[in-house]
Design a protein around this motif. Structure first.
Motif, PDB file in Angstrom:
ATOM      1  N   UNK A  23       0.964  -1.336  -0.278  1.00  0.00           N
ATOM      2  CA  UNK A  23      -0.019  -0.320  -0.040  1.00  0.00           C
ATOM      3  C   UNK A  23       1.090   0.901  -0.515  1.00  0.00           C
ATOM      4  N   UNK A  24       1.764   1.380   0.659  1.00  0.00           N
ATOM      5  CA  UNK A  24       2.738   2.513   1.240  1.00  0.00           C
ATOM      6  C   UNK A  24       3.484   2.410  -0.730  1.00  0.00           C
ATOM      7  N   UNK A  25       3.572   1.707  -1.344  1.00  0.00           N
ATOM      8  CA  UNK A  25       4.294   2.416  -2.699  1.00  0.00           C
ATOM      9  C   UNK A  25       3.306   2.073  -3.667  1.00  0.00           C
ATOM     10  N   UNK A  26       2.511   1.876  -3.101  1.00  0.00           N
ATOM     11  CA  UNK A  26       0.823   1.691  -4.621  1.00  0.00           C
ATOM     12  C   UNK A  26       1.710   0.533  -5.219  1.00  0.00           C
ATOM     13  N   UNK A  27       1.345  -0.670  -4.932  1.00  0.00           N
ATOM     14  CA  UNK A  27       1.744  -1.511  -5.945  1.00  0.00           C
ATOM     15  C   UNK A  27       0.009  -1.782  -5.740  1.00  0.00           C
ATOM     16  N   UNK A  28       0.137  -2.922  -6.889  1.00  0.00           N
ATOM     17  CA  UNK A  28      -1.091  -3.137  -7.917  1.00  0.00           C
ATOM     18  C   UNK A  28      -1.178  -4.924  -7.377  1.00  0.00           C
ATOM     19  N   UNK A  29      -2.269  -5.724  -6.643  1.00  0.00           N
ATOM     20  CA  UNK A  29      -1.941  -6.714  -7.039  1.00  0.00           C
ATOM     21  C   UNK A  29      -1.971  -7.873  -7.783  1.00  0.00           C
ATOM     22  N   UNK A  30      -3.039  -6.932  -9.323  1.00  0.00           N
ATOM     23  CA  UNK A  30      -3.286  -8.057 -10.275  1.00  0.00           C
ATOM     24  C   UNK A  30      -2.317  -7.510 -11.639  1.00  0.00           C
ATOM     25  N   UNK A  31      -1.294  -6.608 -11.043  1.00  0.00           N
ATOM     26  CA  UNK A  31       0.099  -6.123 -12.498  1.00  0.00           C
ATOM     27  C   UNK A  31       0.793  -6.896 -12.569  1.00  0.00           C
ATOM     28  N   UNK A  32       2.044  -6.343 -13.282  1.00  0.00           N
ATOM     29  CA  UNK A  32       3.002  -6.827 -13.725  1.00  0.00           C
ATOM     30  C   UNK A  32       3.837  -7.058 -12.631  1.00  0.00           C
ATOM     31  N   UNK A  84       1.438   0.308 -14.074  1.00  0.00           N
ATOM     32  CA  UNK A  84      -0.324   0.840 -13.625  1.00  0.00           C
ATOM     33  C   UNK A  84       1.065   1.360 -11.694  1.00  0.00           C
ATOM     34  N   UNK A  85      -0.219   1.853 -11.500  1.00  0.00           N
ATOM     35  CA  UNK A  85       0.591   1.961  -9.358  1.00  0.00           C
ATOM     36  C   UNK A  85      -1.071   1.679  -9.211  1.00  0.00           C
ATOM     37  N   UNK A  86      -1.482   1.293  -8.274  1.00  0.00           N
ATOM     38  CA  UNK A  86      -2.974   1.778  -7.488  1.00  0.00           C
ATOM     39  C   UNK A  86      -2.984   2.772  -6.218  1.00  0.00           C
ATOM     40  N   UNK A  87      -2.989   3.956  -6.345  1.00  0.00           N
ATOM     41  CA  UNK A  87      -3.300   4.627  -4.864  1.00  0.00           C
ATOM     42  C   UNK A  87      -3.941   4.646  -4.238  1.00  0.00           C
ATOM     43  N   UNK A  88      -3.852   4.353  -2.419  1.00  0.00           N
ATOM     44  CA  UNK A  88      -5.433   4.647  -1.504  1.00  0.00           C
ATOM     45  C   UNK A  88      -4.123   5.203  -0.419  1.00  0.00           C
ATOM     46  N   UNK A  89      -5.724   5.700   0.506  1.00  0.00           N
ATOM     47  CA  UNK A  89      -4.770   5.938   1.441  1.00  0.00           C
ATOM     48  C   UNK A  89      -3.543   6.046   2.417  1.00  0.00           C
ATOM     49  N   UNK A  90      -3.284   4.818   2.247  1.00  0.00           N
ATOM     50  CA  UNK A  90      -1.876   4.962   2.378  1.00  0.00           C
ATOM     51  C   UNK A  90      -0.676   4.653   1.682  1.00  0.00           C
ATOM     52  N   UNK A  91      -0.877   5.606   0.392  1.00  0.00           N
ATOM     53  CA  UNK A  91       0.246   5.731  -0.512  1.00  0.00           C
ATOM     54  C   UNK A  91       0.375   6.919  -0.697  1.00  0.00           C
ATOM     55  N   UNK A  92       2.007   6.725  -0.077  1.00  0.00           N
ATOM     56  CA  UNK A  92       3.173   7.765  -0.655  1.00  0.00           C
ATOM     57  C   UNK A  92       3.609   7.746  -0.733  1.00  0.00           C
ATOM     58  N   UNK A 123      -9.785   5.953  -0.400  1.00  0.00           N
ATOM     59  CA  UNK A 123     -10.184   6.189  -1.453  1.00  0.00           C
ATOM     60  C   UNK A 123      -9.421   4.862  -2.309  1.00  0.00           C
ATOM     61  N   UNK A 124      -9.730   4.622  -3.474  1.00  0.00           N
ATOM     62  CA  UNK A 124      -8.788   3.360  -4.229  1.00  0.00           C
ATOM     63  C   UNK A 124      -8.949   4.214  -5.706  1.00  0.00           C
ATOM     64  N   UNK A 125      -7.700   4.135  -6.771  1.00  0.00           N
ATOM     65  CA  UNK A 125      -7.723   4.768  -8.072  1.00  0.00           C
ATOM     66  C   UNK A 125      -5.739   4.469  -8.389  1.00  0.00           C
TER      67      UNK A 125
END
Length: 488
Positions: A48-57, A143-151, A126-128
């Protein structure tokens, strides 16, 4: 490996705002270091901190693991920084935002670059999902997944040949049409582009001993003293009791204080002995600072006897912290931060007086540990007071009163000043003869007299260590923290 941390601006060249957060780079390096455990596995919160996407490469994950492994292997050394020349943000259409980065020439572009988009503070809830495209990235689309804990967001770049200036253009799109405006809000403060969200910085992570290090274009990002102070702030943030609500703001300048005392090689032995033996909590404050942080390394010259006393008290407080970790009162990984502080201080009980900077860091560490143990001791007393038997309502006793402290860089960010609350009805709690007779007088029908009140009887001071352009100073604010209550 090269790491770029860049500020986004909607209007041409930008001015670095590193002064706003002197620990910014050190915090990034610490976050990369802590992204994996000692076993090399990714820590759960790091995704979450580094904006990792679960279903990405796996490109972002492999970059994070490689960075974390390298920083751990080099004990956080071999890190250099350089400011980018300029950053320009433009809105191409309703769907695409274009970021253009003017990068100064550097021999490190021959290495594998990683673009790190670093936020000054955690993003809103939120998630984006965001797609990034650039011919300067490899692969071009990531890709990146941005959420409330992403810095932080990690993007793998393409190495380039030649020590020349470069221009990277990266397009950004929200995958969901409903998130287009959210992307503008996060990156440039909405349609107006008035809010700056990130800090410009080129950070180079190079293997220790590598011949690629350049003293001409790159400066070391932190001195050992600065790294110690930044680690101290992270340690305090991690271990001090957390507040459930935002307490009222207290300006330190509004409090009565004894004259400030300089902390340095000329500080008297008697004063240092008194401070070392004091268990009063300490606030670490920066009234002003510059891009070089701290302004100058502090130094102390302790006698062998006082050096031994400092070492013993450090050991005692460290054992108390380890016991709190064992009791799960504070996070287990705090032990790593404590070990890191000991390593940065390089403190040895038998070191010669010339090693003044090490003694100074050890002194600060002791005051920080005393602050932590004081906070948990007070917390234990408050729990005992609330759990005490009472058949007539709450009796006079110590209660919590927390205030937020303004304009602090290190911390703690708040202080528990305590307060006295409860009944002073007969039989009195910790009352003196005057309170007993006053209570007796009122019970005989003299209702116009003031009854005994629950008030503080003794106080602890609050110690403030402040840094400015002239060095570090100790200010003692007396009668600050209620220690004992009684009826008066």
């Amino acid at each position: 490996m090269l790491v770029l941390v860049l500020l986004w601006s909607s209007v041409g060249p930008t001015v670095t705002e590193l002064q706003k957060s002197p620990c910014f780079v050190d915090d990034l390096v610490a976050a990369l270091h802590d992204a994996t455990g000692k076993d090399g596995e990714l820590v759960n919160s790091s995704s979450t901190l580094f904006g990792m996407c679960k279903d990405s490469d796996n490109s972002s994950l492999s970059v994070l693991l490689e960075l974390s492994e390298g920083i751990r292997r080099n004990s956080r050394r071999g890190v250099e920084v350089l400011d980018p020349a300029a950053v320009l943000i433009s809105v191409e259409d309703d769907e695409t935002i274009m970021a253009t980065f003017d990068l100064p020439q550097s021999p490190f572009f021959k290495l594998k670059p990683v673009l790190v988009l670093a936020f000054e503070s955690p993003l809103p809830d939120g998630e984006m999902d965001v797609t990034f495209y650039s011919t300067s990235l490899r692969p071009n689309t990531q890709s990146a997944c941005i959420s409330g804990g992403t810095m932080y967001i990690l993007l793998k770049g393409k190495p380039s040949e030649g020590n020349v200036e470069q221009k990277w253009q990266v397009s950004l799109q929200a995958k969901s049409p409903n998130m287009k405006q959210n992307l503008k809000d996060v990156l440039i403060g909405g349609n107006t582009g008035s809010s700056i969200r990130m800090i410009p910085l080129l950070l180079f992570s190079v293997e220790t001993g590598s011949d690629r290090r350049s003293s001409e274009s790159v400066a070391s990002f932190q001195t050992s003293s600065a790294s110690f102070l930044c680690e101290l702030r992270r340690f305090l943030d991690a271990v001090l009791p957390q507040q459930r609500t935002e307490p009222p703001l207290l300006p330190l300048g509004s409090l009565q204080s004894l004259p400030p005392l300089a902390l340095g090689l000329s500080t008297s032995e008697a004063l240092l002995a008194e401070i070392i033996n004091s268990s009063a909590p300490t606030i670490f404050s920066f009234a002003s600072w510059s891009s070089c942080f701290p302004v100058r390394p502090g130094q102390l010259a302790l006698s062998p006897a006082l050096l031994e006393e400092l070492g013993q008290r450090l050991e005692k407080n460290e054992q108390q912290i380890k016991e709190l970790i064992r009791q799960e009162a504070i996070p287990p990984r705090s032990s790593e931060k404590l070990e890191r502080l000991r390593e940065l201080s390089a403190f040895q009980r038998q070191e010669p007086a010339a090693e003044g900077e090490s003694q100074y860091c050890a002194f600060l560490l002791l005051k920080a540990l005393q602050t932590v143990t004081h906070a948990y001791n007070i917390q234990g007393k408050l729990r005992a007071t609330r759990a005490g038997p009472s058949t007539r309502g709450p009796i006079c006793g110590l209660g919590s009163l927390t205030v937020s402290l303004e304009q602090l860089l290190l911390g703690p960010q708040s202080a528990n000043l305590n307060n006295c609350r409860g009944s002073c009805a007969f039989p009195l709690s910790n009352g003196n003869n005057h309170a007993v007779l006053l209570n007796y007088h009122i019970e005989r029908g003299n209702v116009n007299e003031r009854g005994p009140c629950c008030v503080p009887l003794t106080y602890d001071p609050l110690e403030v260590i402040d840094w400015n352009d002239e060095g570090s100073f100790l200010s003692i604010k007396p009668d600050m923290i209620a220690k004992e209550c009684g009826c008066r």
